[in-house]
Design a protein around this motif. Structure first.
Motif, PDB file in Angstrom:
ATOM      1  N   LYS A 158      -5.960  12.595  -2.219  1.00 29.08           N
ATOM      2  CA  LYS A 158      -7.330  12.294  -1.786  1.00 29.08           C
ATOM      3  C   LYS A 158      -7.449  10.864  -1.291  1.00 29.08           C
ATOM      4  O   LYS A 158      -8.271  10.550  -0.428  1.00 29.08           O
ATOM      5  N   ALA A 159      -6.614   9.982  -1.867  1.00 28.82           N
ATOM      6  CA  ALA A 159      -6.635   8.580  -1.440  1.00 28.82           C
ATOM      7  C   ALA A 159      -5.820   8.384  -0.160  1.00 28.82           C
ATOM      8  O   ALA A 159      -5.631   7.253   0.288  1.00 28.82           O
ATOM      9  N   ALA A 217      -5.155   1.482  -5.203  1.00 29.86           N
ATOM     10  CA  ALA A 217      -5.255   2.356  -4.030  1.00 29.86           C
ATOM     11  C   ALA A 217      -5.849   3.715  -4.409  1.00 29.86           C
ATOM     12  O   ALA A 217      -6.457   4.387  -3.589  1.00 29.86           O
ATOM     13  N   LEU A 218      -5.688   4.101  -5.679  1.00 24.64           N
ATOM     14  CA  LEU A 218      -6.288   5.364  -6.138  1.00 24.64           C
ATOM     15  C   LEU A 218      -7.772   5.197  -6.440  1.00 24.64           C
ATOM     16  O   LEU A 218      -8.473   6.172  -6.732  1.00 24.64           O
ATOM     17  N   GLY A 219      -8.248   3.947  -6.434  1.00 26.84           N
ATOM     18  CA  GLY A 219      -9.647   3.699  -6.787  1.00 26.84           C
ATOM     19  C   GLY A 219      -9.873   3.725  -8.285  1.00 26.84           C
ATOM     20  O   GLY A 219     -10.987   3.900  -8.763  1.00 26.84           O
ATOM     21  N   LYS A 220      -8.804   3.545  -9.069  1.00 27.32           N
ATOM     22  CA  LYS A 220      -8.939   3.537 -10.533  1.00 27.32           C
ATOM     23  C   LYS A 220      -8.931   2.101 -11.043  1.00 27.32           C
ATOM     24  O   LYS A 220      -8.544   1.172 -10.334  1.00 27.32           O
ATOM     25  N   THR A 221      -9.340   1.941 -12.296  1.00 25.50           N
ATOM     26  CA  THR A 221      -9.400   0.624 -12.921  1.00 25.50           C
ATOM     27  C   THR A 221      -8.222   0.458 -13.875  1.00 25.50           C
ATOM     28  O   THR A 221      -8.061   1.270 -14.779  1.00 25.50           O
ATOM     29  N   ARG A 225       0.857  -1.185   0.000  1.00 26.05           N
ATOM     30  CA  ARG A 225       0.000   0.000   0.000  1.00 26.05           C
ATOM     31  C   ARG A 225       0.891   1.232   0.000  1.00 26.05           C
ATOM     32  O   ARG A 225       1.633   1.476   0.941  1.00 26.05           O
ATOM     33  N   PRO A 226       0.849   2.008  -1.090  1.00 26.71           N
ATOM     34  CA  PRO A 226       1.749   3.159  -1.157  1.00 26.71           C
ATOM     35  C   PRO A 226       1.405   4.194  -0.097  1.00 26.71           C
ATOM     36  O   PRO A 226       0.243   4.528   0.095  1.00 26.71           O
ATOM     37  N   VAL A 227       2.423   4.658   0.617  1.00 24.08           N
ATOM     38  CA  VAL A 227       2.207   5.632   1.682  1.00 24.08           C
ATOM     39  C   VAL A 227       2.678   7.008   1.223  1.00 24.08           C
ATOM     40  O   VAL A 227       2.008   8.011   1.392  1.00 24.08           O
ATOM     41  N   ARG A 228       3.857   7.010   0.589  1.00 19.85           N
ATOM     42  CA  ARG A 228       4.458   8.268   0.156  1.00 19.85           C
ATOM     43  C   ARG A 228       4.878   8.086  -1.301  1.00 19.85           C
ATOM     44  O   ARG A 228       5.604   7.135  -1.626  1.00 19.85           O
ATOM     45  N   TRP A 238       3.304  -3.915  -8.022  1.00 19.67           N
ATOM     46  CA  TRP A 238       3.227  -2.734  -7.152  1.00 19.67           C
ATOM     47  C   TRP A 238       2.583  -1.549  -7.864  1.00 19.67           C
ATOM     48  O   TRP A 238       1.903  -0.740  -7.251  1.00 19.67           O
ATOM     49  N   ALA A 239       2.826  -1.460  -9.177  1.00 21.07           N
ATOM     50  CA  ALA A 239       2.160  -0.393  -9.937  1.00 21.07           C
ATOM     51  C   ALA A 239       0.643  -0.616  -9.892  1.00 21.07           C
ATOM     52  O   ALA A 239      -0.134   0.328  -9.722  1.00 21.07           O
ATOM     53  N   LEU A 240       0.227  -1.875 -10.006  1.00 18.39           N
ATOM     54  CA  LEU A 240      -1.209  -2.178  -9.959  1.00 18.39           C
ATOM     55  C   LEU A 240      -1.777  -1.906  -8.564  1.00 18.39           C
ATOM     56  O   LEU A 240      -2.901  -1.410  -8.428  1.00 18.39           O
ATOM     57  N   ASP A 241      -1.004  -2.205  -7.534  1.00 11.18           N
ATOM     58  CA  ASP A 241      -1.458  -1.900  -6.170  1.00 11.18           C
ATOM     59  C   ASP A 241      -1.704  -0.396  -6.017  1.00 11.18           C
ATOM     60  O   ASP A 241      -2.654   0.032  -5.367  1.00 11.18           O
ATOM     61  N   PHE A 242      -0.831   0.388  -6.635  1.00 14.13           N
ATOM     62  CA  PHE A 242      -0.968   1.846  -6.579  1.00 14.13           C
ATOM     63  C   PHE A 242      -2.259   2.282  -7.285  1.00 14.13           C
ATOM     64  O   PHE A 242      -3.049   3.058  -6.746  1.00 14.13           O
TER      65      PHE A 242
END
Ligand code: NAI
Length: 717
Positions: A336-337, A486-490, A314-317, A479-483
């Motif tokens: 926002k996320a 986490a943004l709520g994008k598809t 889960r990306p934090v920074r 990890w790119a997909l996790d990001f």
């Protein structure tokens, strides 16, 4: 009964609790419908039961029909009689509930959509929880369907023809305050008071008869014979045709259900509804929309293409390079996320100015619409930290680069930032046209380099095209997909190539419009055909929006990179000619159109001199087929070349990415619906008339020989 519990207390109040085991949501499926029908029978026959409360054991009430069941109903190829028998049990059970002689109150403890809200409508009274997360409504139209469990009959009888039609044809869900105001529910109360309020209503000794089953019932707001209501129906039809270009059968069917059904007693109205419902289930539009917009989207959101090995991150920074239109947008959605976002531009002041300015403007709008608050705005802005140089990016797990579309500048910032990032930090480029593998050469860690192609405006566009370069590792992709998640994008995952998937196929639409112009097709006819096809914008207007100067630059770059191997695009001479004539697009004062003060536009009168309109004009349907065919053929080529591998991703990316005619379910669904043999014949005719860009891809011929389709039918329910 596994999905429902029934409990009757000493006062004779039966509480029916919907609670499907092993699921976070209640839905209607074969099992829950059968249980519900049995529960209704039991309630009707039980003399000890004097009144009923219907509620749910989950945080939500009932989300609607199980989509896998809807998929099977829409694509199983059943005949009308079979389908009618399959959909009857729920509608019949709801009718038995409202006529069982006992008062029934819905204690709606959370979201109730589609069939979930239809259940509430079949109760004699509705109490809804006062929660900002709860939504009620009938969104079936978004799946190409209609509310088929009595919704089209009960809602207009409850709140009136005009508001009911508006809600059902737009498929909008309402929050509690709005739902109460419009009369969809009788009361909105805090969660802890929900059941007591329901009990209190039962204690008043209410009638167990629906208003519409009483003698002398009148539809609120006027019956169908009222001239005002007649006008609503006519205006509604005209509006739907204008909005959907006649491509969407569902809103028209909803109108028909109301126009025919409201003249009849409820039982017969339900028969009318069922007939229209079954005919929609048999229409390919519903099946295609269900598959792509719901099933494929769910799969993509669940990261179906994520390599399984690497643990979730889960990306934090994160870092964002370039605070222009795209960079500022990406920084905003990440903040926002909940992520800390370090933003770099040419200097800290520019980064602050642009990134904070962008976020503040969006948040102010959201506050005006009561979707945000000054506190939330301050928190979002507080998470966006402008930086003066690369050193501030230390410790970021992921960086998105969105500087100018220029190889040299991108290479420079890549190298500078690489020097301070941890070894396993992911570097994503938001380039829209430059192949990722080439850009990765500027990195000392090409395995960590990936494409993250966002669309503009970032906060509104749901898709991110994730581009895997030759050296990108599985871990980087994961990890790119996790990001993205986490943004709520598809996300859709594609392989590196020029224009990737979305820009490449989307480009053929705009280019084909210009090809038509060269042939002497009247510009207004071209634009009309684009709209008729169901594309969000006609091709020439779209070219103006993108900017003709930008289109010319991309063409030139492609020719410089590929030389003789560059594809021969029919649009190239048109773009060059317009740019040469000083017509560079909307932002530069005009292109194919002239733009007035208030945003109104007319086709540029000089266009006729450059491209004289031919005496013979094609019919609009041929142009519609041509627009859909050129995009579908290019999408098939992407599959053939391995740029994109899953048919569902192809269709999802097309609709979410560039708005490809949603009623088709996507370019490959379009080919399936037309039928391979007919599609091939059509493409051959276009190739003969307009050139090899329409040449039938070998994959289609192979599929035809093998009797395959892109989207095989699912198992029967
Ligand atoms: P833009 O021109 O609005 O923003 C670029 C930003 O990068 C500017 O703020 C500029 O000051 C900054 N910048 C330039 N050189 C820099 C450097 N050396 N270090 C730090 N910052 C620097 O451009 P836009 O539209 O935001 O595009 C950015 C990238 O996104 C491009 O690669 C573009 O192709 C891509 N893209 C653009 C889309 C669009 O609709 N505009 C859609 C998808 C991708």
């Amino acid at each position: 009964m596994k999905t429902i519990t029934l409990r009757t207390d000493a006062q004779g109040t039966t509480t029916l609790t919907l609670d499907m085991p092993g699921r976070s949501w209640n839905v209607w499926n074969t099992e829950s419908i059968a249980d519900f029908a049995a529960a209704v029978d039991q309630i009707a026959e039980d003399d000890g039961c004097k009144g009923v409360i219907i509620t749910s054991g989950k945080p939500g009430f009932l989300a609607g029909a199980d989509l896998a069941m809807v998929e099977a109903l829409t694509q199983g190829g059943q005949d009308a009689a079979t389908l009618s028998a399959q959909v009857a049990p729920l509608s019949d059970a709801l009718r038995r509930l409202e006529t069982c002689g006992k008062p029934v109150v819905a204690a709606i403890n959370g979201t109730a959509l589609g069939g979930g809200f239809e259940l509430a409508l079949a109760c004699h009274h509705r109490v809804l929880v006062d929660s900002p997360r709860a939504k009620v409504g009938l969104p079936e139209v978004q799946l190409g369907l209609l509310p088929g469990a009595g919704g089209t009959q009960r809602l207009p009888r409850l709140i009136g023809v005009q508001p009911a039609l508006q809600l059902m044809t737009e498929g909008k869900a309402l929050r509690p305050d709005k739902a109460l105001k419009m009369g969809l529910v009788d009361a909105v109360v805090p969660a802890e008071a929900l059941l007591d309020t329901a009990r209190a209503w039962l204690a008043t000794g209410p009638d167990a008869v629906q208003p519409w089953d009483r003698r002398g019932f009148r539809v609120p707001g006027g019956s169908l014979d009222d001239p005002k209501v007649g006008q609503v129906l006519m205006a509604g039809t005209a509006m739907i045709m204008a909005k959907t270009q006649g491509n969407m059968p569902a809103p028209v069917a909803i109108l028909a259900c109301v126009a025919e059904g409201l003249r009849l007693p409820m039982d017969q109205g339900l028969v009318v509804e069922r007939r229209h419902f079954v005919s929609l289930l048999r229409d390919p539009v519903a099946g295609n929309m269900v598959r792509t917009l719901f099933l494929a989207k769910q799969e993509a959101d669940g990261l179906a293409r994520r390599p399984a090995g690497p643990p979730r991150r889960r990306p934090v920074r994160i870092g964002v390079l370039g605070a222009g239109l795209m960079g500022a947008g990406i920084a905003y959605v990440a903040a926002k996320a909940g992520m800390e976002v370090v933003v770099m531009d040419v200097d800290a002041a520019t980064a602050a100015d642009r990134a904070h300015g962008y976020a503040a403007a969006r948040e102010d709008k959201a506050i005006a619409r009561r979707r945000s608050s000054p506190e939330k705005k301050a928190a979002v802005l507080g998470r966006i930290q402008p930086a003066g140089g690369p050193a501030a990016l230390q410790g970021c797990g992921l960086v998105v680069e969105a500087v100018f579309e220029d190889r040299a500048i991108k290479a420079e910032v890549t190298a500078a930032v690489d020097a301070v990032l941890d070894d396993d930090a992911v570097f994503g480029s938001n380039t829209s046209t430059l192949p990722i593998t080439g850009l990765a050469r500027a990195s000392s860690r090409p395995g960590r380099f990936i494409g993250l192609h966002f669309f503009s405006p970032v906060e509104r566009m749901p898709l991110v095209e994730v581009i895997v370069g030759e050296q990108t590792t599985d871990e980087t992709l994961a990890w790119a997909l996790d990001f993205v998640a986490a943004l709520g994008k598809t996300p859709i995952v594609v392989r590196d190539s020029r224009g990737f998937y979305t820009s490449r196929v989307f480009g053929t639409y705009v280019s084909e419009g210009m090809a038509m112009l060269r042939e002497g097709v009247a510009p207004a006819l071209i634009e009309n055909a684009g709209r008729r096809a169901g594309m969000p914008m006609p091709p020439l207007a779209l070219a103006d929006e993108v900017g003709l100067q930008l289109l010319a630059m991309v063409d030139r770059q492609t020719r410089a990179d590929l030389g003789a191997a560059a594809p021969d695009k029919p649009s190239t001479p048109v773009v060059e000619q317009l740019v040469g004539a000083g017509r560079r697009g909307r932002r530069d004062g005009g292109g194919f159109y002239d733009y007035g003060e208030g945003g109104d536009k007319q086709l540029w009168t000089g266009l006729g001199a450059l491209y004289p309109v031919a005496a013979d004009q094609p019919d609009v349907e041929t142009l519609v087929s041509r627009f859909l065919a050129i995009q579908a053929i290019e999408a098939v080529r992407c599959v053939e070349e391995g740029v994109i591998t899953h048919a569902r991703d192809v269709d999802l990316g097309a609709i979410l990415g560039w708005g490809f005619a949603p009623w088709t379910g996507g370019p490959l669904a379009h080919i399936d619906t037309v039928g391979l043999a007919d599609f091939i014949e059509e493409a051959e005719a276009f190739a003969a008339a307009h050139g090899p860009r329409f040449a039938v891809p070998a994959l289609l011929r192979e599929m035809q020989a093998a009797g395959r389709v892109f989207h095989p039918a699912p198992e029967s329910p």
